[in-house]
Design a protein around this motif. Structure first.
Motif, PDB file in Angstrom:
ATOM      1  N   THR A  43     -43.605 -20.426   3.468  1.00  0.00           N
ATOM      2  CA  THR A  43     -42.395 -21.138   3.857  1.00  0.00           C
ATOM      3  C   THR A  43     -41.195 -20.338   3.374  1.00  0.00           C
ATOM      4  OG1 THR A  43     -43.474 -23.298   3.747  1.00  0.00           O
ATOM      5  CG2 THR A  43     -41.077 -23.270   3.608  1.00  0.00           C
ATOM      6  N   TYR A  44     -40.260 -20.048   4.295  1.00  0.00           N
ATOM      7  CA  TYR A  44     -39.092 -19.234   3.973  1.00  0.00           C
ATOM      8  C   TYR A  44     -37.833 -20.103   3.904  1.00  0.00           C
ATOM      9  CZ  TYR A  44     -41.829 -15.017   4.842  1.00  0.00           C
ATOM     10  OH  TYR A  44     -42.767 -14.020   4.779  1.00  0.00           O
ATOM     11  N   PHE A  45     -37.007 -19.821   2.891  1.00  0.00           N
ATOM     12  CA  PHE A  45     -35.722 -20.484   2.711  1.00  0.00           C
ATOM     13  C   PHE A  45     -34.613 -19.448   2.766  1.00  0.00           C
ATOM     14  CE2 PHE A  45     -38.270 -23.952   1.445  1.00  0.00           C
ATOM     15  CZ  PHE A  45     -37.483 -25.099   1.412  1.00  0.00           C
ATOM     16  N   LYS A  46     -33.437 -19.893   3.190  1.00  0.00           N
ATOM     17  CA  LYS A  46     -32.229 -19.068   3.162  1.00  0.00           C
ATOM     18  C   LYS A  46     -31.296 -19.606   2.087  1.00  0.00           C
ATOM     19  CE  LYS A  46     -29.284 -21.747   6.241  1.00  0.00           C
ATOM     20  NZ  LYS A  46     -28.331 -22.078   5.136  1.00  0.00           N
TER      21      LYS A  46
ATOM     22  N   ILE B 127     -44.410 -19.968   8.467  1.00  0.00           N
ATOM     23  CA  ILE B 127     -45.048 -18.883   9.217  1.00  0.00           C
ATOM     24  C   ILE B 127     -46.491 -18.710   8.739  1.00  0.00           C
ATOM     25  CG2 ILE B 127     -44.982 -16.441   9.845  1.00  0.00           C
ATOM     26  CD1 ILE B 127     -42.059 -16.373   9.293  1.00  0.00           C
ATOM     27  N   ASN B 128     -47.413 -18.606   9.699  1.00  0.00           N
ATOM     28  CA  ASN B 128     -48.770 -18.169   9.384  1.00  0.00           C
ATOM     29  C   ASN B 128     -48.724 -16.650   9.301  1.00  0.00           C
ATOM     30  OD1 ASN B 128     -49.918 -20.785   9.505  1.00  0.00           O
ATOM     31  ND2 ASN B 128     -50.065 -20.652  11.725  1.00  0.00           N
ATOM     32  N   ILE B 129     -49.001 -16.123   8.132  1.00  0.00           N
ATOM     33  CA  ILE B 129     -48.809 -14.693   7.912  1.00  0.00           C
ATOM     34  C   ILE B 129     -50.136 -13.970   7.755  1.00  0.00           C
ATOM     35  CG2 ILE B 129     -46.493 -14.868   6.926  1.00  0.00           C
ATOM     36  CD1 ILE B 129     -47.731 -14.803   4.175  1.00  0.00           C
TER      37      ILE B 129
ATOM     38  N   SER C  95     -30.008 -19.600  14.682  1.00  0.00           N
ATOM     39  CA  SER C  95     -30.755 -19.591  13.434  1.00  0.00           C
ATOM     40  C   SER C  95     -32.209 -19.970  13.685  1.00  0.00           C
ATOM     41  CB  SER C  95     -30.133 -20.578  12.441  1.00  0.00           C
ATOM     42  OG  SER C  95     -30.937 -20.715  11.278  1.00  0.00           O
ATOM     43  N   GLN C  96     -33.095 -19.376  12.890  1.00  0.00           N
ATOM     44  CA  GLN C  96     -34.472 -19.854  12.860  1.00  0.00           C
ATOM     45  C   GLN C  96     -34.480 -21.247  12.222  1.00  0.00           C
ATOM     46  OE1 GLN C  96     -36.986 -18.275  14.163  1.00  0.00           O
ATOM     47  NE2 GLN C  96     -36.736 -16.063  13.968  1.00  0.00           N
ATOM     48  N   GLU C  97     -35.571 -21.951  12.392  1.00  0.00           N
ATOM     49  CA  GLU C  97     -35.715 -23.255  11.763  1.00  0.00           C
ATOM     50  C   GLU C  97     -35.651 -23.107  10.249  1.00  0.00           C
ATOM     51  OE1 GLU C  97     -38.952 -26.954  11.615  1.00  0.00           O
ATOM     52  OE2 GLU C  97     -39.208 -25.265  12.992  1.00  0.00           O
TER      53      GLU C  97
END
Length: 330
Positions: free
Chosen positions: A146-149, A133-135, A126-128
């Motif tokens: 910031t990404y959430f699952k 991420i700097n996009i 899994s990713q952290e």
């Protein structure tokens, strides 16, 4: 605090028209449409919701956005007041709504445990979580997201194309994305079950625009949106080939979601004003080439309850649009 839209309520909203925040722009782009034909047995391998917290937008247009003398104008926007709990709640609600819409569209959705427990994913990490991420945004612009699952999925996986990284920090994420893509392809081939990957990027600084969905009874001061080009759905077919449906016009929801304020300091404004006056005088005197521009900082403070409801609704509309296209391809 307002409650998030339930899956049932979200499904009821499907009867309402879907609005995309653009005029004369195709709402989606479809790549590999034939690869989705006949695929009805699927599982969701990734469903990631990203939240933009900082964006820096530049323009070199003559005069600039705020009256600069031909220089590059830079606007830095920051969002505050959104907690990890709020982002997780939005992601969980969006995922539950997506699965409900997927099922209602005639797909058989296999349990996530079957996918993540399969040998094809044995070495996939899994990713952290959450994933920062700097996009790279539009030309000349960048941001931080910031990404959430969903809580229902054990791992945060991304595949190539799910994000556009900026700088060296994204190299490791890109490598992991390539490995995850291979693992999901192997699973689809070995089991005959299609794998769906979804990524939504929620933007906070979209201003009120025609055609956006509006909540009744709420004052409109801003819009939340599922961003174009950075939001998409991928179906990995049992053949190993992919159908990708990308959002090409922001899916916006209007409401009273944030409070906007000018966060530029008085010193910054004075220095920029003086530089631009000097540039204007120099131009009048015939000394060309002075391009000073301006910088402005804007602070956006999220309104608890309203923000979650708006973000969940934007995701709901995006899911309805993307799944509508996927069903038609089947």
């Amino acid at each position: 605090m307002k409650k998030l839209l339930s899956a049932a309520a979200a499904l009821a909203l499907l009867a309402q028209p879907i609005h995309v925040a653009a005029e004369q722009v195709e709402p989606v782009k479809i790549s590999g449409p034939a690869n989705a034909k006949g695929v009805t047995n699927v599982t969701v391998g990734a469903f990631n919701v990203g939240f933009i917290f900082e964006s820096i937008d530049r323009t070199a247009a003559s005069g600039g956005l705020m009256g600069a003398f031909g220089g590059t104008t830079k606007a830095k926007s920051e969002l505050v007041g959104v907690t990890p709990e709020m982002m997780q709640a939005i992601t969980d609600a969006a995922y539950a709504d997506f699965v409900a819409q997927l099922t209602a569209g005639g797909y058989t959705v296999q349990p996530a445990a079957d996918l993540f427990g399969h040998t094809a994913l044995a070495k996939t990490k899994s990713q952290e979580v959450p994933l920062d991420i700097n996009i790279a945004l539009e030309k000349g612009s960048k941001g931080k997201a910031t990404y959430f699952k969903p809580s229902a999925l054990p791992s945060l996986l991304m595949i190539p194309g799910d994000f556009m990284g900026s700088g060296m920090s994204s190299m490791g994420i890109n490598m992991s994305a390539g490995q995850a893509n291979m693992a999901l392809n192997n699973y689809a081939r070995e089991t005959g079950v299609g794998v769906i990957d979804v990524v939504y990027l929620i933007d906070f600084s979209q201003q009120k625009r025609p055609g956006a969905f509006s909540f009744g009874g709420l004052q409109v001061n801003s819009a939340l949106s599922v961003s174009a080009d950075y939001s998409r759905m991928t179906l990995i077919a049992p053949s190993g080939k992919q159908s990708v449906i990308t959002v090409k016009a922001p899916v916006a929801v209007e409401g009273e979601f944030v409070e906007k304020s000018d966060a530029s300091s008085g010193t910054d404004k004075a220095l920029q004003s003086g530089a631009n006056v000097a540039g204007g005088v120099a131009a009048v005197m015939g000394f060309g080439g002075l391009r000073f521009g301006k910088t402005r900082k804007f602070a956006f403070t999220a309104k608890p309850g309203n923000y979650e409801e708006g973000a969940a609704k934007a995701a709901n509309l995006a899911s309805a649009m993307l799944l509508g296209r996927l069903v038609a391809l089947r």
